[in-house]
Design a protein around this motif. Structure first.
Motif: not given
Length: 281
Positions: A256-259, A262-265
């Motif tokens: 759910a972070l505003p990232l 690709e970064t979250k993965e």
């Protein structure tokens, strides 16, 4: 749809300990609202049951950690973790070496990796009372660098009685990262509570030094690290189970972070898969 990277929980403690300290046992009981402690331990000491639990929480692979911290938390032996993970590709064992409990620390690391199949190490400076850059620990790093395995170390705060936080300052990693440039190092908890800026800065400075965000509320990661996106390739997710009641909730909070997606993965498993040299999953 299958994601481009697995979800890897890089920080899991077995619920079974040969011996818990009172503060550690009470912490787990309170966190999970446990009324029947023996039944709770029996359930999650079943490796098949625990693997199913990881599936239910959306985890593809879990790093399972041994711990030799008789003063502060307790004893979960390398032998137990090795057996718990044996024959289960989704459970990845990380050994513990307490430098005060062995005469030949480097030889012990070699034995744990070559004879018992461990894939990495977890060290506990704040629980075992050593500074990460002490010569006492250098044989461990040297052998881990030679064998190509990652080493993670506790940094920052701890709720357990007896922990000494002075040993958890990330600044000590500056020496280690320089002295062992081919060694993959992870700062567990990222200097939690006291030294977030140091952990972030050092991870950006040293190519072999990673931030492991275990034990931090995922929804606050951008509060602690406003420029986290810039360090997307150096951040590793872990839950610290059973210190959290739900791994799934933490994963959802990261998603759910505003990232960037690709970064979250990368945070949730891509970076860890690279460190563990996973080519397929």
């Amino acid at each position: 749809m299958k994601l481009s990277a697995p979800v890897i929980d890089f920080h899991i403690h077995p619920v079974y300990y040969e011996k818990y300290t009172p503060s550690a046992e009470e912490f787990v009981k309170n966190n999970h609202n446990v009324e029947d402690w023996p039944a709770f331990v029996k359930k999650y000491s079943d490796a098949d049951e625990f693997t199913s639990y990881l599936t239910d929480n959306g985890v593809d692979f879990g790093i399972v950690l041994a711990e030799l911290s008789p003063i502060t938390t307790g004893i979960c032996t390398n032998e137990y973790v090795s057996e718990f993970c044996r024959g289960r590709d989704r459970l990845i064992p990380f050994a513990c070496v307490n430098p005060y409990m062995v005469n030949d620390a480097g030889g012990e690391v070699e034995r744990l990796v070559k004879e018992m199949g461990f894939r990495g190490l977890k060290l506990y400076p704040t629980y075992n009372y050593f500074y990460p850059n002490e010569s006492l620990v250098y044989p461990i790093y040297a052998k881990a660098e030679e064998l190509g395995i990652p080493v993670m170390l506790h940094t920052g705060s701890s709720v357990f009685q007896g922990a000494r936080l002075k040993y958890g300052d990330p600044l000590f990693f500056d020496d280690v990262a320089i002295d062992f440039p081919a060694l993959t190092l992870l700062m567990t908890h990222c200097g939690r509570g006291l030294w977030y800026n140091k952990a972030y800065f050092l991870s950006r400075l040293h190519k072999n030094l990673y931030m492991e965000v275990t034990g931090l509320p995922p929804q606050k990661l951008l509060e602690y690290f406003p420029e986290l996106e810039r360090n997307a390739d150096k951040v590793i997710f872990g839950s610290d189970w059973p210190a959290v009641a739900s791994i799934k909730s933490n994963i959802e909070a990261v998603r759910a972070l505003p990232l960037k997606e690709e970064t979250k993965e990368k945070i949730l498993g891509g970076n860890a898969a690279r460190l563990l040299k996973m080519t397929e999953w």
